[in-house]
Design an enzyme around this catalytic site. Sequence first.
Site, PDB file in Angstrom:
ATOM      1  N   ARG A 184      -6.494   6.342   0.177  1.00  0.00           N
ATOM      2  CA  ARG A 184      -5.497   6.393   1.236  1.00  0.00           C
ATOM      3  C   ARG A 184      -6.180   6.943   2.483  1.00  0.00           C
ATOM      4  O   ARG A 184      -7.092   7.762   2.395  1.00  0.00           O
ATOM      5  CB  ARG A 184      -4.327   7.295   0.843  1.00  0.00           C
ATOM      6  CG  ARG A 184      -3.613   6.872  -0.437  1.00  0.00           C
ATOM      7  CD  ARG A 184      -2.565   7.893  -0.836  1.00  0.00           C
ATOM      8  NE  ARG A 184      -1.840   7.476  -2.038  1.00  0.00           N
ATOM      9  CZ  ARG A 184      -2.197   7.816  -3.278  1.00  0.00           C
ATOM     10  NH1 ARG A 184      -3.279   8.576  -3.478  1.00  0.00           N
ATOM     11  NH2 ARG A 184      -1.497   7.408  -4.318  1.00  0.00           N
ATOM     12  N   HIS A 283      -4.905   0.391   5.080  1.00  0.00           N
ATOM     13  CA  HIS A 283      -4.184   0.134   3.831  1.00  0.00           C
ATOM     14  C   HIS A 283      -4.521  -1.245   3.291  1.00  0.00           C
ATOM     15  O   HIS A 283      -4.521  -1.460   2.070  1.00  0.00           O
ATOM     16  CB  HIS A 283      -2.673   0.261   4.051  1.00  0.00           C
ATOM     17  CG  HIS A 283      -1.921   0.632   2.808  1.00  0.00           C
ATOM     18  ND1 HIS A 283      -2.090   1.843   2.175  1.00  0.00           N
ATOM     19  CD2 HIS A 283      -1.017  -0.058   2.078  1.00  0.00           C
ATOM     20  CE1 HIS A 283      -1.310   1.887   1.109  1.00  0.00           C
ATOM     21  NE2 HIS A 283      -0.656   0.751   1.016  1.00  0.00           N
ATOM     22  N   ARG A 286      -7.435  -0.851   1.173  1.00  0.00           N
ATOM     23  CA  ARG A 286      -7.041  -0.297  -0.134  1.00  0.00           C
ATOM     24  C   ARG A 286      -6.554  -1.435  -1.041  1.00  0.00           C
ATOM     25  O   ARG A 286      -6.906  -1.493  -2.226  1.00  0.00           O
ATOM     26  CB  ARG A 286      -5.958   0.756   0.073  1.00  0.00           C
ATOM     27  CG  ARG A 286      -5.416   1.412  -1.204  1.00  0.00           C
ATOM     28  CD  ARG A 286      -4.541   2.595  -0.814  1.00  0.00           C
ATOM     29  NE  ARG A 286      -3.752   3.114  -1.904  1.00  0.00           N
ATOM     30  CZ  ARG A 286      -4.178   3.969  -2.822  1.00  0.00           C
ATOM     31  NH1 ARG A 286      -5.434   4.380  -2.815  1.00  0.00           N
ATOM     32  NH2 ARG A 286      -3.381   4.422  -3.771  1.00  0.00           N
ATOM     33  N   TYR A 318      -0.267  -3.678  -5.374  1.00  0.00           N
ATOM     34  CA  TYR A 318      -1.592  -3.769  -4.771  1.00  0.00           C
ATOM     35  C   TYR A 318      -2.331  -5.023  -5.243  1.00  0.00           C
ATOM     36  O   TYR A 318      -3.543  -5.090  -5.161  1.00  0.00           O
ATOM     37  CB  TYR A 318      -2.427  -2.543  -5.123  1.00  0.00           C
ATOM     38  CG  TYR A 318      -1.935  -1.287  -4.452  1.00  0.00           C
ATOM     39  CD1 TYR A 318      -2.189  -1.047  -3.113  1.00  0.00           C
ATOM     40  CD2 TYR A 318      -1.186  -0.358  -5.166  1.00  0.00           C
ATOM     41  CE1 TYR A 318      -1.727   0.093  -2.502  1.00  0.00           C
ATOM     42  CE2 TYR A 318      -0.718   0.787  -4.556  1.00  0.00           C
ATOM     43  CZ  TYR A 318      -0.989   1.017  -3.225  1.00  0.00           C
ATOM     44  OH  TYR A 318      -0.523   2.150  -2.617  1.00  0.00           O
TER      45      TYR A 318
END
Length: 338
Positions: A184, A283, A286, A318
């Site tokens: 993060r 993000h 990520r 994700y």
Amino acid sequence: MRPTRLLALTVEETTDRYADLIRAKTTTGQLSPGTAEVYIRDVLTFSALAGPHRVLDELDGEDIDSVLLAFARKPDARRRTPTTAPQSAASQARFRRSLSAFFRHALLSGWVQLDPMPAATVRARQRGDLRTERRALTREQAGGLITAARSLAAAPPDTGRRDDQRTELRDALTVVMLATLGPRVSELVGADLEHFFTNDGIRYWRVLGKGGRTRDLPLPPPVAALLDAYLAEGRPLLDRGREPRALLLSWRGRRLARGDVQPAIDRVLSRVAPADRRAVTPHGLRHTTATHLLAAATDLDAVRRVLGHSDLSTLTRYRDALPGELEAAMRIHPLLPP
């Protein structure tokens, strides 16, 4: 128990009080600084969109719908170039959750007679667990970004700038860590020098995650090498004694802020070949880490631990579909001979 009398406070007054409460919860350890920052940003955005001088209790479901629609159309402030693309479904859902928490507190505090959130009808449409716009970079796009970062780190110093303003190694390390480890952004900017250690010849990063949880991430050798180069050649030029513990520093010697990370990504991205270049947020990197680890059939629990989640089910958010992955899976089917 609800208060016996209503306080006719404005939207601005109530959101300011709520933001102070969130900051207090951070001080006592009830909320992590990263989570608190998101909550505060959302309620301040709500104040601006709803009208800071309106009385909070006068807002009804239609007003909340107007705010939610205005937020959905709001450009992503993390991007340098203006965009007409709406906020993602995930961002809209998060904003709605933040408002729900705010109005629950407002009801208990006597700022409103009724919670208007149940009367709001605007909801972001989500297509299963996949987003309308892919967040993860393809292998070629991610590879181009990482290659650009590593070439930036190896490039000769820019003689046109003062030594303490050279941030090439820092930008390169920032991008490579985001793209390969998937932290993060709050975890990355919160990293201190003391969080990195060596055990049996392997470099580790002790990540301070959400909810006070920690995880020890082994650094791939190229990442460890880039970290060592930054510590030996890049960070001393930036360190002016103001933040002796922070890993990533601004050229003024202060801990890098969340808002400084996107410009660092954009600077590296500008060096990527146009064919492999695609705008991406921290993000999004990520998501890229998670998507490619899962596509490579990495153990699910290992991916969960890399990302710092407590529940395997969270990994579904994700996961982006990758071009050609079904064909690749069928080519190496475990029940069929090669």
